[in-house]
Design a protein around this motif. Structure first.
Motif, PDB file in Angstrom:
ATOM      1  N   ASP A 266      -0.177  -0.624  -5.202  1.00 56.01           N
ATOM      2  CA  ASP A 266      -1.263  -1.288  -4.663  1.00 56.01           C
ATOM      3  C   ASP A 266      -1.959  -2.528  -4.674  1.00 56.01           C
ATOM      4  O   ASP A 266      -2.533  -3.062  -5.749  1.00 56.01           O
ATOM      5  N   GLY A 267      -1.383  -3.612  -3.852  1.00 58.19           N
ATOM      6  CA  GLY A 267      -2.429  -4.878  -3.586  1.00 58.19           C
ATOM      7  C   GLY A 267      -1.255  -5.676  -4.056  1.00 58.19           C
ATOM      8  O   GLY A 267      -1.872  -7.159  -4.644  1.00 58.19           O
TER       9      GLY A 267
ATOM     10  N   HIS B  20       0.802  -1.235  -0.102  1.00 56.06           N
ATOM     11  CA  HIS B  20      -0.125  -0.217   0.088  1.00 56.06           C
ATOM     12  C   HIS B  20       1.008   0.814  -0.201  1.00 56.06           C
ATOM     13  O   HIS B  20       2.016   1.494   0.710  1.00 56.06           O
TER      14      HIS B  20
ATOM     15  N   HIS C  32       1.589   5.080   0.535  1.00 53.22           N
ATOM     16  CA  HIS C  32       1.671   6.247   1.495  1.00 53.22           C
ATOM     17  C   HIS C  32       1.632   7.041   0.652  1.00 53.22           C
ATOM     18  O   HIS C  32       1.011   8.639   0.190  1.00 53.22           O
TER      19      HIS C  32
ATOM     20  N   TYR D 255       5.661   3.497   1.582  1.00 54.50           N
ATOM     21  CA  TYR D 255       4.298   1.740   1.710  1.00 54.50           C
ATOM     22  C   TYR D 255       4.784   1.231   2.529  1.00 54.50           C
ATOM     23  O   TYR D 255       5.715   1.415   3.334  1.00 54.50           O
ATOM     24  N   CYS D 256       3.624   0.612   2.699  1.00 56.31           N
ATOM     25  CA  CYS D 256       3.669  -0.507   4.083  1.00 56.31           C
ATOM     26  C   CYS D 256       2.948  -1.528   3.495  1.00 56.31           C
ATOM     27  O   CYS D 256       2.871  -1.612   2.164  1.00 56.31           O
ATOM     28  N   CYS D 257       3.392  -3.044   4.266  1.00 57.44           N
ATOM     29  CA  CYS D 257       2.420  -4.278   3.764  1.00 57.44           C
ATOM     30  C   CYS D 257       1.854  -4.276   4.460  1.00 57.44           C
ATOM     31  O   CYS D 257       1.327  -4.496   6.013  1.00 57.44           O
ATOM     32  N   LYS D 258      -0.018  -4.102   3.891  1.00 57.51           N
ATOM     33  CA  LYS D 258      -0.919  -4.540   4.626  1.00 57.51           C
ATOM     34  C   LYS D 258      -1.339  -6.112   4.688  1.00 57.51           C
ATOM     35  O   LYS D 258      -1.514  -6.537   3.058  1.00 57.51           O
TER      36      LYS D 258
ATOM     37  N   ARG E 211      -0.089   4.119  -7.047  1.00 61.21           N
ATOM     38  CA  ARG E 211      -1.362   3.215  -5.958  1.00 61.21           C
ATOM     39  C   ARG E 211      -1.960   2.551  -6.754  1.00 61.21           C
ATOM     40  O   ARG E 211      -1.726   1.598  -7.095  1.00 61.21           O
TER      41      ARG E 211
END
Length: 209
Positions: free
Chosen positions: A177-178, A140, A142, A206-209, A173
Motif C-alpha cells: 500500500d502507498g 491499495h 483490497h 487492488y486499485c490505484c488511488k 497491505r
C-alpha cells in the motif's frame, strides 16, 4: 470545457457509487449462497450464519427451532471474506460444517451483504514472481489470498481442492500500500503452506488511488 470536465467527474462518481451499491442475500440452512458481480469484484461487508428473527426461513419449522433470535456464528464474516472477496462469483454452502453450529437445535440461515468494487486482479502461480503497479496513483490492496479457491486458475496435477484459504490482505497491505509498484512472490517460504500437497497461487485484488 469546465462543464465537460464536471460532467465526466459526475459520471465517474455515479459509476463508482453504482458499482459499490450494497447487495443483500439470504439463504436457509442447507442451501447454498451464490454471490456474483457482473462488474467489479466481491467485497463482503456483513455476514451472519445463525438467526436474528423468527420470520426468516420459518416456513414449516416448529416454534422451538425459531425462538432463538441471538444466534450468531462469530466467524461468519471472516469465512465469507476468505471464500468470496476479490472474486467475480462464489458459492458457499450454508451448513454447520462450514460455519460451525452457533446454536444447536435452532434452524439457521445465512445473511450476507456485499459490494461489487472496481479493482484490478493479479494472479501469481506457486513459486512464481510478479509485479503489481500503478501508472497513476498508488497501490491499495483490497484482498489477497495464498492458496486455491478454484480448480481452473494455475492448472496443475496437484490442483486437487478449491478450498484452500490463507488470507494475506494485512501482510500485502503492509508490503504494497502507498507504493507505485510492488513485487510479489508466491511461495510457502513467504506465506507458509496452508494446504500441504496442493499447488497454490497468490491472488491479489487492488486499485490505484
Amino acid at each position: 470545457m469546465l462543464v465537460q470536465k464536471l460532467s465526466w467527474v459526475t459520471l465517474l462518481l455515479f459509476l463508482y457509487q453504482h458499482g459499490a451499491e450494497a447487495k443483500e442475500k439470504v439463504v436457509c440452512e442447507g442451501e447454498s449462497m451464490c454471490l456474483k458481480c457482473d462488474s467489479g469484484f466481491i467485497k463482503v461487508i456483513k455476514a451472519n450464519y445463525g438467526r436474528t428473527d423468527c420470520k426468516t426461513c420459518a416456513s414449516g419449522k416448529p416454534a422451538n427451532q425459531l425462538s432463538n433470535k441471538q444466534c450468531r456464528a462469530e466467524a461468519s464474516l471472516s469465512i465469507m471474506s476468505a471464500r468470496c472477496d476479490g472474486r467475480k462469483s462464489c458459492t458457499v454452502p450454508a451448513v454447520n460444517s462450514v460455519f460451525s453450529d452457533p446454536c444447536v437445535g435452532t434452524y439457521k440461515y445465512l445473511d450476507v451483504s456485499y459490494e461489487c468494487i472496481p479493482a484490478k486482479i493479479s494472479v501469481t502461480c506457486e513459486n512464481g514472481h510478479s509485479v503489481i503497479k500503478c501508472c497513476k496513483g498508488v497501490i491499495h490492496v483490497h484482498h489477497a489470498n495464498y492458496g486455491r479457491r478454484d480448480l481452473v486458475t494455475c492448472p496443475h496435477a496437484l490442483a486437487t481442492t478449491p478450498d484452500c484459504y490463507s488470507p494475506q490482505t494485512s501482510s500485502l497491505r503492509s508490503k504494497c500500500d502507498g507504493k507505485k509498484s510492488c513485487r510479489l512472490c508466491a511461495s510457502n517460504s513467504v506465506f507458509t503452506d496452508p494446504c500441504v500437497g496442493v499447488y497454490k497461487y497468490l491472488e491479489v485484488t487492488y486499485c490505484c488511488k
